[in-house]
Design an enzyme around this catalytic site. Structure first.
Site, PDB file in Angstrom:
ATOM      1  N   GLU A 109       0.845  -1.209   0.000  1.00 36.65           N
ATOM      2  CA  GLU A 109       0.000   0.000   0.000  1.00 36.65           C
ATOM      3  C   GLU A 109       0.876   1.254   0.000  1.00 36.65           C
ATOM      4  OE1 GLU A 109      -1.159   2.873   3.048  1.00 36.65           O
ATOM      5  OE2 GLU A 109      -2.028   1.008   3.823  1.00 36.65           O
ATOM      6  N   GLU A 182      10.101   2.350   2.575  1.00 36.94           N
ATOM      7  CA  GLU A 182       8.773   2.206   3.163  1.00 36.94           C
ATOM      8  C   GLU A 182       8.628   0.931   3.985  1.00 36.94           C
ATOM      9  OE1 GLU A 182       6.300   4.534   3.022  1.00 36.94           O
ATOM     10  OE2 GLU A 182       7.810   5.796   2.070  1.00 36.94           O
TER      11      GLU A 182
HETATM   12 ZN   LIG Z   1       1.021   2.493   6.960  1.00 34.26          ZN
END
Ligand SMILES: [Zn+2]
Length: 1039
Positions: A109, A182
């Site tokens: 995501e 990330e």
């Molecule tokens: Zn997150």
């Protein structure tokens, strides 16, 4: 629809609340119903841009028409909800059902938003935040789906954002560097120093450490994993920090290929923009490049247990909890039916409310009023976020030996409900609640709908059935009529005769955090030991490469953008009418409220003795919940539920618009009801003002324990706000009071009260506060209602004002105004003219020549991450430099702080903001760093002073400011700025013009003038773990 409409448990947004856009949006105008009419013209079977219409359903109660379509070539599903709301929303969701706890859907995501084929630049998602007027942009990872929603009121903006979102999810670059940034990576603590130790870094890695630092989240996660142990619900979709480092880049790419495919996608569009245009863009920019696959992502049903199970887990101790000896959580969960059966889900949801909501519910009476624990368990009631729903009941804040007692009470209550059922009046109150929630308009209705249907639709349920709430209500009433034991039978079936139930207890273990840290250390050692010299060199090289990539100037020119010229020069006015019931001003604002009346009142607490002030938040918390007139607290609650949409009080500190040493202090009372119930609601207010009950010490203890528990639980979620409030404490008088009411001081104050063996002394303070607060002296009221309703409303409001204490006293009888109180005209139009002698209404403002001073506080808390904040005293709203500082805060956030704190530093969020209180605030959220982040704040100021930003950067920051300034306001809240803060439409327009005029010089000037002054106007606070360098530094106060 709160009874029915709740956010799926365990949803994780990409953006923290602060760095995200305001959720308070959307004015829908009552125009012709053209969007709905257009939608009703579609016929089943009609082909539109590769899609086929298969259902068109008007839902008159919600003023919408739902159109269901399928994409012919890929099988993608689309639901369009046509409604005359300009706050259009798009969302795409994929069914993501991982079978391990590496957090692959969650990391994916994040990574898909880091760049795509068409939009190659790094981080287009975050760049779009400043190139758009979006009213909402975010992404969520839930248990079993991942969702990407945005909303905007501008049609060009909608197309821009749609293009970026479609390209991101279907054609992401998924670069290795983004995965490291990330997800997780091994990197030297100081990246350019190969001598410093290798450690784990990564945004999601730290985010999840923060998530599980909150015991409520930890408990909810264990509960789901253990109640549904067979498939995707047995793992941590967000990622378990100890498992995240197992994920490889290859696995991430594979997960994308199988899950982010149109055949596994559900598209949702909402609002007044034409459907054809959406479909064409979705087809041309994405779907035309795919053909159908069999995604195989469905979740099988959990096989049912033949016997109940029991389980115990540990957590870290909570240093803020009311009673350290009572920190155990215990609950029983029951697995219910399939959530795609909409009516059954609706019924079980209502049944859950009847069982646990409010002081009249059987579980409240039996568990809460028994004083065994502080509050219900963190997971309570119906949860429809998994394929099969569950119901949970239990307590937190109990002693471990009381588990057995709680268990027996739960069984006993179930038997009693099967035997006795529910009072008719409670069922009526619940149905009334749904009725008023359907009529009450919020500003984010599209987003609320998308979240409401997401879980059901995700498992191939019919989302349109879920929207037909009135039909479900009618069927529910009919079922009760046909079978008076309808609800009792359900209780028997789902609770009494259900073997699939889990008893879960969780208690703190002193060594828990140490053990967790040890486990992480071992994982790290294991990884590091397995590295060859070559690999170590490679890691060092990659670390430098990542920093270089993060620091390189970005070319975002491929991204679409709105321009400053797309922003409206003026805004729509909100006319109000001011009347007076003798001396009490009442503001009327006629709005299309759909038959709901909103009543608010503000009273000041200028005469309140200082020693009572810390008790004001508690007073507000209990004043509508202790009973009033001839109603005890249970009857009062029943009446509030039957006749209103809620009655609340909250402390307010209102900063003056042109002097930072002035502020108004008081309490805001808010309420709403259906027009037909207005006399009842005003009667309740009259009773509360005249005769509130302060005699039930036992009930006060229940409310105190709940409040203390809630405050303590809220710290991990809102740590940055607590840090900011603390940092502002020594900068303005209003800031000091803010800390007392809403800061860590209040959390500690409530903890001390909750620990008292008797509460009589506290109870006796409440009537003293009442004398100063619950009167029509220094009161002002505001009403938002339809123009037809206003005459009747004014009669009721007048009756209320005349029937409460304080009225009719002559001016000279009033208490002497204290020296530090000054008067200002209430109406902004009267500002500047003479106050004394006229008949003008005034407000009484506290004036204090406050001496700001620096204070740096470290709250040592058992968290693995920090919340860092620094505040600077700047200027009030009307100061001509205020708009520059507002733009400067956005500029610093998007062009400097985001990169340094989130991308490089690995924190979940960070930035700067300027509030109406005149405090310029830097903050970080779930941050692995502390002192280093404060030096980032300083560097950002140097960067601003050096003026190293372009006109394009300024325009983007302005756009971002305007997306908040122009965020839609719900009919219930229009005119509120004027009522509370005295900000008129003229002042807003002037402020708007000043914002447009902000330029390079004024930004550099503001940075120099306010952000580089001496330390006396600065404050700092950190919430976080033990910190050696702070401990050594005598300029820090340790708490
Ligand atoms: Zn997150």
């Amino acid at each position: 629809m709160a009874a029915v409409l709740r956010r799926a448990a365990g949803m994780r947004p990409l953006l923290s609340v602060r760095s995200g856009r305001s959720m308070s949006c959307c004015s829908w105008r009552w125009r012709s119903s053209s969007a709905q009419e257009r939608a009703r013209q579609y016929t089943v079977g009609k082909k539109i841009h590769g899609f086929t219409v298969n259902q068109v359903t008007p839902v008159p109660d919600l003023f919408l028409t739902a159109v269901k379509l399928n994409h012919d070539n890929t099988g993608a599903q689309h639901l369009h909800v046509a409604r005359d709301d300009p706050n259009n929303l798009f969302s795409v969701q994929f069914r993501t059902t991982p079978l391990n706890s590496t957090g692959v859907p969650h990391i994916l995501e994040h990574v898909v938003l880091c760049g795509s084929e068409k939009y190659q630049c790094r981080d287009p998602f975050f760049k779009m935040l400043t190139r758009s007027l979006a009213t909402f942009m975010n992404a969520f990872t839930a248990n079993d789906y991942t969702m990407y929603p945005f909303s905007t009121q501008n049609s060009k903006d909608f197309q821009n954002l749609l293009s970026v979102y479609l390209d991101a999810v279907f054609f992401p670059c998924l670069r290795e560097l983004d995965f490291w940034q990330e997800g997780w990576r091994l990197e030297h603590e100081i990246p350019d120093d190969p001598g410093s130790p290798l450690i784990f870094k990564g945004v999601v890695f730290n985010e999840m450490k923060g998530v599980f630092a909150n015991n409520e989240n930890l408990y909810a996660q264990h509960l789901q994993n253990k109640l549904l142990p067979e498939h995707t619900y047995s793992v941590v979709s967000g990622g378990d920090p100890l498992h995240i480092p197992k994920l490889t880049w290859e696995e991430l790419k594979n997960f994308h290929a199988t899950h982010y495919h149109p055949s596994n996608a559900r598209f949702f569009t909402y609002g007044d923009l034409p459907l054809e245009q959406h479909l064409q863009q979705i087809q041309d920019e994405a779907l035309c490049k795919f053909s159908k696959i069999e995604p195989g992502t469905s979740v099988p049903k959990q096989s049912r247990w033949s016997e109940p199970r029991e389980c115990h887990v540990n957590c870290g101790p909570d240093s803020m909890a009311p009673d350290p000896a009572k920190q155990t959580i215990y609950s029983v969960s029951f697995l219910l039916g399939d959530i795609t059966d909409s009516f059954e889900a609706f019924t079980l949801n209502l049944l859950s409310s009847l069982l646990v909501s409010g002081p009249n519910s059987p579980f409240y009476k039996a568990l809460i009023d028994a004083h065994i624990g502080t509050d219900f368990a963190p997971v309570v009631g119906y949860d429809g976020s998994t394929r099969e729903a569950c119901f949970t009941i239990g307590l937190q804040g109990i002693a471990e030996q009381d588990i057995k007692v709680v268990k027996e009470i739960i069984a006993k209550v179930i038997d009693e409900v099967i035997e006795n059922g529910f009072e008719q009046e409670r069922i009526e109150a619940l149905l009334h609640k749904i009725e008023i929630q359907l009529k009450h308009q919020t500003t984010n209705f599209g987003l609320a709908l998308a979240s409401y249907i997401a879980a059901n639709w995700n498992h191939d349920g019919d989302p349109v059935e879920m929207l037909q709430i009135s039909e479900n209500m009618a069927r529910f009433k009919q079922s009760l009529e046909d079978n008076p034991h309808f609800l009792q039978d359900k209780v028997k079936h789902y609770f009494k005769e259900n073997a699939h139930q889990l008893s879960l207890s969780m208690s703190p273990d002193e060594s828990y955090l140490k053990n967790q840290a040890q486990l992480e250390k071992e994982k790290l050692q294991e990884k590091v030991n397995s590295l060859s010299m070559e690999e170590k060199k490679e890691i060092y090289k990659k670390g430098l490469e990542l920093i270089a990539a993060q620091s390189r100037p970005q070319d975002a020119s491929s991204l679409p953008a709105l321009k400053v010229s797309d922003i409206q020069q003026t805004f729509s006015l909100t006319p109000v009418e001011m009347t007076y019931i003798d001396e009490v001003p009442v503001q009327y604002c006629s709005q299309p409220t759909n038959g709901v009346v909103y009543f608010k009142a503000f009273t000041n607490l200028n005469t309140l003795p200082e020693d009572l002030k810390p008790y004001v938040p508690l007073f507000c918390n209990v004043i509508t919940r202790m009973g009033c007139g001839n109603l005890d607290y249970r009857k009062q609650d029943q009446q509030i539920e039957l006749k209103t949409g809620g009655m609340f009080a909250s402390p307010k500190i209102l900063q003056d618009n042109d002097n930072l040493d002035m502020y108004e202090q008081g309490v805001l009372f808010t309420s709403h009801c259906l027009e037909r119930n207005l006399p009842d609601m005003m009667h309740l207010w009259t009773d509360i003002f005249n005769n509130p009950h302060f005699d039930d010490e036992e009930h006060l203890r229940v409310l105190v324990m709940m409040a203390a528990q809630e405050l303590s639980n809220g710290i991990p979620e809102s740590g940055h706000l607590y840090a900011a409030v603390r940092a502002g404490k020594t900068l303005t008088a209003a800031g000091r009071l803010q800390e007392m009411f809403n800061g860590i001081s209040q959390v500690q104050h409530m903890k001390r009260i909750a620990e008292k063996p008797e509460l009589l002394t506290v109870l006796r303070k409440l009537p003293r506060i009442k004398m100063h607060l619950l009167s029509n002296e220094n009161m002002r009221c505001a009403v938002n209602a339809t123009s037809q309703a206003i005459p009747e409303v004014s009669t009721e409001v007048e009756k209320f004002i005349r029937n409460i204490p304080g009225f009719g006293k002559k001016k000279k009888d009033k208490k002497l105004i204290r020296t530090n109180i000054t008067e200002k005209p209430l109406n902004p139009e009267d500002a500047g003219s003479e106050v004394s002698g006229g008949s003008q209404a005034t407000k009484k403002i506290v004036f204090s020549s406050f001496k700001a001073c620096q204070m740096k506080t470290h709250f040592q808390l058992p968290f693995p991450v920090n919340y860092v904040s620094e505040c600077v005293r700047t200027v009030p709203y009307l100061n001509p430099d205020f708009p520059s500082l507002l733009v400067l805060a956005r500029l610093l956030t998007s062009k400097f702080l985001h990169r340094e704190i989130r991308e490089k530093g690995g924190a979940y969020g960070g930035g700067a903001m300027l509030s109406h209180n005149g405090l310029f605030t830097f903050y970080s959220y779930r941050d692995p760093n502390s002192i280093d982040t404060m030096s980032v704040f300083q560097k950002s100021i140097d960067w601003a002073k050096a003026g190293k930003f372009t006109q394009e950067d300024i325009d983007e920051a302005k756009l971002s400011v305007f997306s908040t300034v122009d965020a839609p306001v719900a009919p219930s809240n229009r005119g509120l700025d004027r009522f509370l803060l005295g900000i008129s439409d003229e002042m807003k327009q002037k402020h708007r013009e000043q914002l447009f005029a902000v330029d390079h010089d004024s930004l550099v000037g503001a940075a120099n003038k306010y952000l580089t002054t001496g330390h006396s106007t600065w404050g700092a606070a950190i919430l976080g773990p033990e910190n050696e360098s702070i401990a050594r530094d005598p300029t820090w106060v340790q708490r």
